[in-house]
Scaffold this active site. Sequence first.
Site, PDB file in Angstrom:
ATOM      1  N   ASP A  33     -20.596  55.011  -5.208  1.00 23.87           N
ATOM      2  CA  ASP A  33     -21.335  54.142  -6.137  1.00 23.87           C
ATOM      3  C   ASP A  33     -22.377  53.326  -5.359  1.00 23.87           C
ATOM      4  O   ASP A  33     -22.256  52.125  -5.237  1.00 23.87           O
ATOM      5  CB  ASP A  33     -20.379  53.219  -6.908  1.00 23.87           C
ATOM      6  CG  ASP A  33     -19.528  52.334  -5.995  1.00 23.87           C
ATOM      7  OD1 ASP A  33     -19.294  52.715  -4.826  1.00 23.87           O
ATOM      8  OD2 ASP A  33     -19.100  51.256  -6.444  1.00 23.87           O
ATOM      9  N   HIS A  61     -16.587  48.721   5.248  1.00 27.13           N
ATOM     10  CA  HIS A  61     -15.674  49.272   4.250  1.00 27.13           C
ATOM     11  C   HIS A  61     -15.808  50.798   4.143  1.00 27.13           C
ATOM     12  O   HIS A  61     -14.982  51.549   4.664  1.00 27.13           O
ATOM     13  CB  HIS A  61     -15.925  48.623   2.892  1.00 27.13           C
ATOM     14  CG  HIS A  61     -15.605  47.160   2.839  1.00 27.13           C
ATOM     15  ND1 HIS A  61     -14.372  46.651   3.222  1.00 27.13           N
ATOM     16  CD2 HIS A  61     -16.350  46.097   2.452  1.00 27.13           C
ATOM     17  CE1 HIS A  61     -14.368  45.343   3.054  1.00 27.13           C
ATOM     18  NE2 HIS A  61     -15.549  44.978   2.608  1.00 27.13           N
TER      19      HIS A  61
END
Length: 320
Positions: A11, A244
Site C-alpha cells: 500500500d 518496517h
Amino acid sequence: MTLRKVIFDTDPGVDDAMALLFLHHAPEVELAGITTTFGNGTIDQTTFNALYIAERFGIAAPVARGAGAPLVGAAMAPPDFVHGRNALGDVALPAQLRARADPRPAYRFIIDAVRAAPHEISIVAVGRMTNLALTLREEPGIASLVKEIVVMGGAFGIAGVQGNVTPAAEANIIGDPEAADEIAAADWPITFVGLDVTQKTRMSTDFLADLAEKSGESGHFVWDISRFYEAFHQAGGVSSIYVHDSSAVAYFLKPELFTTRSGAIRVSTDGITRGMTVQKPDTLSYPPGAWDGRPSHRVCTSVDSDGLLDLYRSTLIEAR
C-alpha cells in the site's frame, strides 16, 4: 543464478516504496507482480503510486489493483500525518501515467500467478492482509502452492513491544483483523515480521543522506519521500525512521539476519484488543483453546539490525 519469484503486496506508502526498490534492485529476485491494497492511502492513491514507481524505475512487473476496504466494515482514514496526503511524503507526482494496471483484481492475479508457477512464488505482504484473505476465499487450495509468505505486521509483545495504532494493535493488522486471522488459519508457511523487530532497526538522517549521494536515482527518491516520514518520527521523539516494510524484504532475502519462534497465531477481532496478534509457542502447553488445530507459523523475535542496514545499503548502491 536461479531467480526467486515474488509478488509484492503493498500500500505505497513511504516505507512500502523503499521496500519495493529494495526488492527491485536485489539481483536474486524476479518481481512477478505488485498487488495493491488500501492502507497508507486510498486504493486509488496506492495503485497510482505503485504504477508511478514501476514506470519511473523501469519495473516490468505487472501491477494489479486490490482491495479498497476490509472484509468487515469501512476502511480507516489513511494516515496522511505519517505518509503525507499522497502517501509518498507529498513529493510532486505527475497528473497522469502511461502505465496501466493489470485488468485482473489482485486476488485473481495472485491465483493465476501461483497456479502458473506452483511452489515457486513467494508473497511479501506489507499492507492490509485483505488481498490474501480474498485469495483464500476464492481458492482455498492455493495455500498449498505458495512457496512462502512474509508479512510485515503485528506486535507480539516481545521485549514489551506494543502496537502503534492502539496499545494492542499494529497498523497493517488493525486495518483488517478478520483478514489477518483468516490468513493465519491457512496452512501455508508464514513468517510475521512485526514491530518487535522493525522498531529495532532505524535509518538515520546520515544513512539516508549517504544513500542519496551514492545510489543514484533510487537513493535520491528514498531521500525525497522520507523527509515527511522522518519529520513524523522526529515529532514523536524518534530521531530516525523505523524500518518496517524493508525488514520484511530483508527477511525474504536473508532470513539468517533474524531469530524466529514458531507457533499458532490468532488475531483478536473484538473489543479493545481488536487487531492484537498473539502466538501460542510450540514449546509451551496450554489447556484446550482457540489456538488448537491451527498451523504453526514463524514470528521474528530478534534481528541483526546492522546486517539489515548493510544489506539495504549495498543492494541500492550496487544497483546504481
